[in-house]
Design a protein around this motif. Structure first.
Motif, PDB file in Angstrom:
ATOM      1  N   PRO A  85       0.822  -1.215   0.000  1.00  8.63           N
ATOM      2  CA  PRO A  85       0.000   0.000   0.000  1.00  8.63           C
ATOM      3  C   PRO A  85       0.858   1.268   0.000  1.00  8.63           C
ATOM      4  N   GLY A  86       0.481   2.204  -0.851  1.00  4.38           N
ATOM      5  CA  GLY A  86       1.242   3.440  -0.995  1.00  4.38           C
ATOM      6  C   GLY A  86       2.158   3.411  -2.211  1.00  4.38           C
ATOM      7  N   THR A  87       2.210   2.275  -2.903  1.00  2.00           N
ATOM      8  CA  THR A  87       3.133   2.091  -4.028  1.00  2.00           C
ATOM      9  C   THR A  87       2.366   2.044  -5.343  1.00  2.00           C
ATOM     10  N   GLY A 283       5.983   2.612   1.652  1.00  2.00           N
ATOM     11  CA  GLY A 283       4.903   1.623   1.699  1.00  2.00           C
ATOM     12  C   GLY A 283       4.576   1.326   3.153  1.00  2.00           C
ATOM     13  N   VAL A 284       3.362   0.805   3.437  1.00  2.00           N
ATOM     14  CA  VAL A 284       2.900   0.737   4.831  1.00  2.00           C
ATOM     15  C   VAL A 284       3.782  -0.091   5.768  1.00  2.00           C
ATOM     16  N   ALA A 392       4.390  -6.098   9.236  1.00  2.00           N
ATOM     17  CA  ALA A 392       3.244  -5.696  10.060  1.00  2.00           C
ATOM     18  C   ALA A 392       3.727  -5.125  11.397  1.00  2.00           C
ATOM     19  N   VAL A 393       4.689  -5.818  12.009  1.00  2.00           N
ATOM     20  CA  VAL A 393       5.221  -5.376  13.304  1.00  2.00           C
ATOM     21  C   VAL A 393       5.968  -4.048  13.172  1.00  2.00           C
ATOM     22  N   MET A 394       6.761  -3.917  12.106  1.00  2.00           N
ATOM     23  CA  MET A 394       7.514  -2.675  11.925  1.00  2.00           C
ATOM     24  C   MET A 394       6.564  -1.480  11.795  1.00  2.00           C
TER      25      MET A 394
END
Lengths: 418, 154
Positions: A85-87, A283-284, A392-394
């Motif tokens: 997402p964001g790309t 990106g997310v 996800a964690v980052m």
């Protein structure tokens, strides 16, 4: 900087082979076919090109891992899954300048000794897939693909493989599984795809933008490429900006452009007279940065030094009306949906963190929920086959680190502070 | 039953790969374009064409979100609500569709014309908020633009 990767996109009919050739296209492939493959790989190494999919691994080095044994079949896969997402950078190359990619792929196939390549394009890019099919057919007609390319003994075919809506297929081993006609679930590494890849053969997987850089390296030389931006991650880079900015879009910039310049000069600054709050740089999955980090440079090492990553250079900008808890909840909702289900820490962990974030966002947070989130992060990170769980964690840790008080305020006051 | 044309297209897909199984994703989409959604009979027919155990093909069909396992309307409206789109109020676009069509997310209108879905990032973040209807992208959405688009969907 004069655009390279995006130089053709505003030309009418830029996707047609005649227009591409008129603008200097298909000069790199004949030049490459005159070179020894070792020299060609060395040239890509010397350029300093690092993978534009996000991991930033040396492209020349990746190519050099492939066996030289001519009796073993090899494959090239182009990763056009573009799901982070964001790309939205690869889509423009595919739709507006597909021959730039195809020429780069033909060169890469020659360098590694592959005679077949697959472009793994996300299923939603139906228009892009049709553009690629058309471009491949044009290239065949002109003799740039197929048998005995340009009178040499090099044969190469490129095929389009359409995905069907699975973020995980952007992970290289899941991508391979998907082309093999299976569920897109990652394989454990080693063995790496360079040894055992597609159809159990040595395989190189490169991102669209990485392969699009190849023709420029050949035409203008590795020294030219290496002279742009920082020594350790040089080259032009397509940066995508979305969210609360005046001019969202794609900008081709030298590596090492400061985040501040990207947001406030190129993308025109924050919309509607509001203030900057935070930006997700790549990106997310990339941890968010705040005002104090705006002078960080957009390159692999600059971003890594701030505990985040360049990733796909998809910058998502948030203004001061943004609720970070809501952003974190939506982000974790995404990872929960896209977890392939193979590893328990990722499958269960993304679901659990989403549920905790959902209750915090909806005014039902409990004391200790923020600590619970931190604990869950620790139980996912580094405990999965592939980087989805880590991503996800980052993302969540980035939000918690920079805006912990917002999470605590939500829990205590049952509402948002913005 | 798949049409002769669909079977022909599936055979063309098989020719792209060293193994028949690799054509499963193309085959599922070819069948879906023809039949709207994938029924058990269609899956069995494809499995037979690809020499695949039906259970393996079912796994593939179940894994990927773009394969419709249930009927969808003539127009499948898929609004992206991931971060870039949600920052620019894609939720409002979903609610607008919901009000305008009288259905909730995941539902189909009684005339089988529209299905409304919320989807993950479609890779068009610079032109958010955006959506996909069947194969086409619609970008920089506003209420007025959505009204115009709905008028074109007969």
């Amino acid at each position: 900087m004069e655009p390279n990767l995006l130089k053709n996109i505003n030309t009418p009919d830029s996707h047609r082979i005649d227009v591409y050739i008129k603008n200097g296209g298909y000069q790199a492939l004949p030049a490459a076919l005159k070179m020894q493959t070792d020299a060609l790989i060395q040239m890509v190494k010397d350029s300093g090109l690092r993978g534009r999919g996000g991991a930033g691994f040396s492209t020349g080095l990746k190519w050099s891992f492939i066996t030289k044994d001519p009796t073993i079949a090899k494959y090239l896969c182009c990763n056009a899954d573009e799901g982070e997402p964001g790309t939205f950078k690869d889509r423009i190359i595919i739709e507006k300048d597909p021959h730039q990619l195809i020429e780069g792929m033909a060169v890469a196939c020659y360098a590694i000794g592959a005679h077949a390549a697959y472009i793994y394009i996300r299923g939603e890019f139906d228009f892009g897939a049709r553009r690629l099919e058309q471009a491949i057919s044009e290239a065949h007609q002109k003799g740039y693909l197929g048998k005995n390319i340009l009178g040499t003994n090099f044969n190469c075919d490129i095929y389009v493989h359409k995905g069907a809506g699975a973020y995980i297929c952007g992970e290289e081993t899941a991508l391979i599984e998907s082309i093999e006609g299976k569920r897109g679930q990652p394989r454990i590494k080693p063995p790496f795809p360079a040894q055992v890849g597609l159809f159990a053969k040595p395989t190189v997987i490169n991102n669209v933008e990485t392969l699009a850089c190849i023709t420029h390296i050949i035409n203008k030389g590795p020294k030219w490429f290496a002279s742009i931006g920082p020594e350790k991650s040089p080259g032009p880079k397509i940066v995508g900006v979305s969210g609360h900015v005046k001019k969202p879009g794609l900008y081709e910039l030298p590596m090492e452009t400061p985040l501040r310049e990207v947001i406030f000069t190129h993308a025109g600054g924050i919309r509607d007279g509001r203030k900057f709050k935070a930006a997700i740089p790549g990106g997310v999955s990339a941890p968010m940065l705040t005002e104090k980090d705006l002078d960080t440079t957009m390159d692999f090492d600059g971003m890594a030094a701030k505990g985040t990553m360049l990733g796909s250079a998809g910058v998502i900008v948030m203004d001061d009306t943004t609720c970070i808890v809501k952003v974190a909840m939506r982000t974790m909702g995404f990872f929960r949906h896209e977890s392939c289900g193979k590893c328990t820490p990722c499958r269960e962990g993304t679901d659990w963190t989403y549920k905790v974030l959902h209750r915090i966002e909806h005014g039902q947070g409990k004391d200790g929920d923020v600590e619970l989130l931190e604990k869950l992060c620790g139980n996912i990170f580094g405990r999965t086959f592939c980087p989805l769980g880590d991503g996800a964690v980052m993302a969540l840790r980035g939000a918690l680190k920079n805006f912990k008080e917002e999470f605590l305020y939500h829990v205590k006051n049952k509402r948002c502070m913005v | 039953m798949l049409s002769t044309q669909a079977i022909e297209n599936i055979k063309k897909a098989i020719a792209k790969y060293p193994t028949k199984k690799s054509a499963s994703m193309d085959a599922l989409m070819i069948a879906q374009k023809e039949c709207g959604h994938l029924t058990e009979d269609i899956l069995l027919e494809i499995a037979h064409l690809l020499d695949m155990p039906p259970v393996q093909l079912n796994q593939v069909a179940a894994f990927y979100t773009m394969y419709n396992k249930r009927p969808v309307g003539k127009y499948h409206i898929q609004v992206c609500t991931n971060i870039s789109c949600s920052l620019l109020d894609s939720e409002h676009i979903v609610q607008f569709f919901s009000k305008r069509l009288g259905i909730k997310k995941g539902e189909t209108t009684s005339d089988k014309k529209f299905t409304l879905s919320e989807v993950e990032c479609l890779g068009s973040c610079g032109t958010a908020p955006m959506m996909q209807i069947n194969d086409d992208y619609y970008e920089n959405l506003t209420e007025a633009k959505v009204e115009e688009i709905l008028k074109t969907l007969k």
